[in-house]
Enzyme design. Structure first.
Site, PDB file in Angstrom:
ATOM      1  N   GLY A   1       0.671  -1.125  -0.060  1.00 23.80           N
ATOM      2  CA  GLY A   1       0.112   0.084   0.395  1.00 23.80           C
ATOM      3  C   GLY A   1       0.376   0.972  -0.001  1.00 23.80           C
ATOM      4  O   GLY A   1       2.070   0.808  -0.664  1.00 23.80           O
TER       5      GLY A   1
ATOM      6  N   THR B   1      -3.152  -3.187   7.254  1.00 26.85           N
ATOM      7  CA  THR B   1      -4.753  -3.300   6.327  1.00 26.85           C
ATOM      8  C   THR B   1      -3.603  -3.531   4.609  1.00 26.85           C
ATOM      9  O   THR B   1      -3.053  -3.267   4.031  1.00 26.85           O
ATOM     10  CB  THR B   1      -5.035  -1.518   5.635  1.00 26.85           C
ATOM     11  OG1 THR B   1      -4.359  -0.991   5.217  1.00 26.85           O
ATOM     12  CG2 THR B   1      -5.926  -1.451   6.909  1.00 26.85           C
TER      13      THR B   1
ATOM     14  N   ASN C   1      -3.424  -4.487   1.186  1.00 32.48           N
ATOM     15  CA  ASN C   1      -4.512  -3.729   0.300  1.00 32.48           C
ATOM     16  C   ASN C   1      -4.040  -4.777  -1.070  1.00 32.48           C
ATOM     17  O   ASN C   1      -3.841  -5.763  -1.424  1.00 32.48           O
ATOM     18  CB  ASN C   1      -3.056  -2.351  -0.517  1.00 32.48           C
ATOM     19  CG  ASN C   1      -3.325  -1.197   0.406  1.00 32.48           C
ATOM     20  OD1 ASN C   1      -2.802  -1.746   1.789  1.00 32.48           O
ATOM     21  ND2 ASN C   1      -3.920   0.111  -0.093  1.00 32.48           N
TER      22      ASN C   1
ATOM     23  N   GLU D   1      -8.910  -2.487   0.889  1.00 26.50           N
ATOM     24  CA  GLU D   1      -7.664  -2.124   2.345  1.00 26.50           C
ATOM     25  C   GLU D   1      -8.695  -3.154   2.973  1.00 26.50           C
ATOM     26  O   GLU D   1      -9.856  -2.474   3.971  1.00 26.50           O
ATOM     27  CB  GLU D   1      -7.280  -0.767   3.240  1.00 26.50           C
ATOM     28  CG  GLU D   1      -6.953   0.201   2.143  1.00 26.50           C
ATOM     29  CD  GLU D   1      -6.064   1.162   2.715  1.00 26.50           C
ATOM     30  OE1 GLU D   1      -5.210   0.993   3.800  1.00 26.50           O
ATOM     31  OE2 GLU D   1      -6.136   2.286   1.764  1.00 26.50           O
TER      32      GLU D   1
ATOM     33  N   HIS E   1      -7.073 -11.117  13.325  1.00 23.33           N
ATOM     34  CA  HIS E   1      -5.993 -12.148  13.535  1.00 23.33           C
ATOM     35  C   HIS E   1      -5.030 -11.399  13.550  1.00 23.33           C
ATOM     36  O   HIS E   1      -4.327 -10.735  12.920  1.00 23.33           O
ATOM     37  CB  HIS E   1      -6.448 -12.771  13.196  1.00 23.33           C
ATOM     38  CG  HIS E   1      -5.529 -13.908  12.905  1.00 23.33           C
ATOM     39  ND1 HIS E   1      -5.898 -14.764  13.956  1.00 23.33           N
ATOM     40  CD2 HIS E   1      -4.465 -14.585  12.856  1.00 23.33           C
ATOM     41  CE1 HIS E   1      -4.808 -16.144  14.163  1.00 23.33           C
ATOM     42  NE2 HIS E   1      -3.957 -15.367  13.503  1.00 23.33           N
TER      43      HIS E   1
ATOM     44  N   TYR F   1       2.346 -10.540   2.702  1.00 21.44           N
ATOM     45  CA  TYR F   1       2.708  -9.397   0.885  1.00 21.44           C
ATOM     46  C   TYR F   1       2.539 -10.540  -0.394  1.00 21.44           C
ATOM     47  O   TYR F   1       2.873 -12.269  -0.081  1.00 21.44           O
ATOM     48  CB  TYR F   1       3.502  -8.722   0.751  1.00 21.44           C
ATOM     49  CG  TYR F   1       3.880  -7.319   1.540  1.00 21.44           C
ATOM     50  CD1 TYR F   1       2.448  -6.385   1.553  1.00 21.44           C
ATOM     51  CD2 TYR F   1       4.556  -7.204   2.920  1.00 21.44           C
ATOM     52  CE1 TYR F   1       2.639  -5.261   2.540  1.00 21.44           C
ATOM     53  CE2 TYR F   1       3.784  -5.828   2.944  1.00 21.44           C
ATOM     54  CZ  TYR F   1       3.013  -5.539   2.930  1.00 21.44           C
ATOM     55  OH  TYR F   1       2.721  -3.862   3.455  1.00 21.44           O
TER      56      TYR F   1
ATOM     57  N   ARG G   1     -20.434   2.133   7.999  1.00 22.82           N
ATOM     58  CA  ARG G   1     -20.335   3.790   8.064  1.00 22.82           C
ATOM     59  C   ARG G   1     -19.271   3.977   7.006  1.00 22.82           C
ATOM     60  O   ARG G   1     -18.412   3.643   6.222  1.00 22.82           O
ATOM     61  CB  ARG G   1     -19.594   4.186   8.979  1.00 22.82           C
ATOM     62  CG  ARG G   1     -18.251   4.180   9.084  1.00 22.82           C
ATOM     63  CD  ARG G   1     -17.566   4.913  10.745  1.00 22.82           C
ATOM     64  NE  ARG G   1     -16.433   4.024  11.102  1.00 22.82           N
ATOM     65  CZ  ARG G   1     -15.427   4.538  10.438  1.00 22.82           C
ATOM     66  NH1 ARG G   1     -15.548   5.411   9.524  1.00 22.82           N
ATOM     67  NH2 ARG G   1     -13.735   4.636  10.888  1.00 22.82           N
TER      68      ARG G   1
HETATM   69  P1  ADP Z   1       0.593  -0.970   3.621  1.00 27.28           P
HETATM   70  O1  ADP Z   1       0.496   0.200   3.008  1.00 27.28           O
HETATM   71  O2  ADP Z   1       1.657  -1.826   2.562  1.00 27.28           O
HETATM   72  O3  ADP Z   1      -0.863  -1.381   2.887  1.00 27.28           O
HETATM   73  P2  ADP Z   1       0.410  -1.888   6.365  1.00 27.28           P
HETATM   74  O4  ADP Z   1       0.894  -0.838   7.225  1.00 27.28           O
HETATM   75  O5  ADP Z   1      -1.425  -0.769   5.419  1.00 27.28           O
HETATM   76  O6  ADP Z   1       0.955  -1.132   5.236  1.00 27.28           O
HETATM   77  O7  ADP Z   1       0.044  -3.214   6.568  1.00 27.28           O
HETATM   78  C1  ADP Z   1      -0.301  -4.127   6.043  1.00 27.28           C
HETATM   79  C2  ADP Z   1       0.200  -5.171   5.284  1.00 27.28           C
HETATM   80  O8  ADP Z   1       0.831  -5.973   6.801  1.00 27.28           O
HETATM   81  C3  ADP Z   1      -0.559  -6.499   4.633  1.00 27.28           C
HETATM   82  O9  ADP Z   1      -0.215  -6.173   3.227  1.00 27.28           O
HETATM   83  C4  ADP Z   1       0.336  -7.537   5.094  1.00 27.28           C
HETATM   84  O10 ADP Z   1       0.820  -8.128   4.776  1.00 27.28           O
HETATM   85  C5  ADP Z   1       0.299  -7.757   7.045  1.00 27.28           C
HETATM   86  N1  ADP Z   1      -0.700  -7.964   8.124  1.00 27.28           N
HETATM   87  C6  ADP Z   1      -0.593  -8.614   9.139  1.00 27.28           C
HETATM   88  N2  ADP Z   1      -1.157  -8.747   9.872  1.00 27.28           N
HETATM   89  C7  ADP Z   1      -2.394  -8.358   8.944  1.00 27.28           C
HETATM   90  C8  ADP Z   1      -3.732  -8.345   8.948  1.00 27.28           C
HETATM   91  N3  ADP Z   1      -4.485  -8.186  10.781  1.00 27.28           N
HETATM   92  N4  ADP Z   1      -4.666  -7.715   8.452  1.00 27.28           N
HETATM   93  C9  ADP Z   1      -4.542  -6.964   7.302  1.00 27.28           C
HETATM   94  N5  ADP Z   1      -2.665  -6.834   7.235  1.00 27.28           N
HETATM   95  C10 ADP Z   1      -2.180  -7.669   7.987  1.00 27.28           C
HETATM   96 MG    MG Z   2      -2.262  -0.837   4.111  1.00 25.89          MG
END
Ligand code: ADP
Ligand code: MG
Length: 170
Positions: free
Chosen positions: A15, A27, A29, A79, A84, A91, A104
């Site tokens: 993301g 989150t 993506n 996203e 969990h 990734y 919402r």
């Molecule tokens: P990005 O900007 O790359 O989306 P984030 O800080 O939003 O970075 O972190 C997202 C990544 O974290 C996901 O792509 C996944 O690999 C990892 N991740 C670990 N635990 C979770 C979770 N419970 N829900 C979603 N993503 C998670």
């Molecule tokens: Mg993200």
């Protein structure tokens, strides 16, 4: 919303590093190919549903559908926060989700960080409670999740493309 429940899956991509991990709310993506398949009546905002990574267990999730700043807010972004704690990032793995309900509309980005975190934590509590309803619990066992491809490098088959979207009523 007549498009719900909505089933889709695709590879987890990087993301914008908006620091969601620092907020304790990572989150995952989806790529444009998944976003572009969203039905037109899916509005931006927060949804809840079920999600699974690869062939893993099915967990509750909350998803934000927003306007994507990378495309000057002309395209949407999806996203998913899986409710969990995972040992590692995922990734490149295939994330399968079913969106079952709407919580919402989006919050504006100028909200205070504390307010944002509180709002997301409220969303997570609402999602957890709503998903206990029998009509939502049964989607957790849907065949959609047992047919999930294990990784983006898996041999392509008609039923297992990397960013497949299964329409409502699959
Ligand atoms: P990005 O900007 O790359 O989306 P984030 O800080 O939003 O970075 O972190 C997202 C990544 O974290 C996901 O792509 C996944 O690999 C990892 N991740 C670990 N635990 C979770 C979770 N419970 N829900 C979603 N993503 C998670
Ligand atoms: Mg993200």
């Amino acid at each position: 919303m007549k498009s719900l429940p909505y089933f889709c899956r695709g590879e987890v991509i990087r993301g914008f590093g908006r620091g969601s991990k620092e907020l304790g709310i990572p989150t995952a993506n989806f790529p444009d190919s998944v976003v572009d398949n969203l039905p037109a009546d899916i509005s931006t905002g927060i949804y809840y549903g079920w999600a699974c990574v690869g062939n893993g267990d099915v967990y509750k999730m909350v998803m934000s559908i927003g306007w994507n700043p990378y495309y000057k807010n002309t395209k949407k972004s999806m996203e998913t926060h899986v409710i969990h704690t995972f040992k590692e990032d995922f990734y490149g793995e295939i994330l399968s989700v079913v969106m079952v309900g709407y919580i919402r509309p989006e919050r504006s980005y100028d909200s205070l960080v504390e307010a944002l975190i509180t709002a997301i934590n409220n969303d997570i509590e609402e999602a957890k409670a709503k998903l206990e309803l029998p009509e939502h619990l049964k989607l957790r066992k849907d065949n959609f999740f047992t047919s999930a491809p294990s990784s983006s490098s898996a041999a392509p088959s008609p039923a297992a493309s990397t960013s497949q979207t299964i329409m409502n009523g699959h």
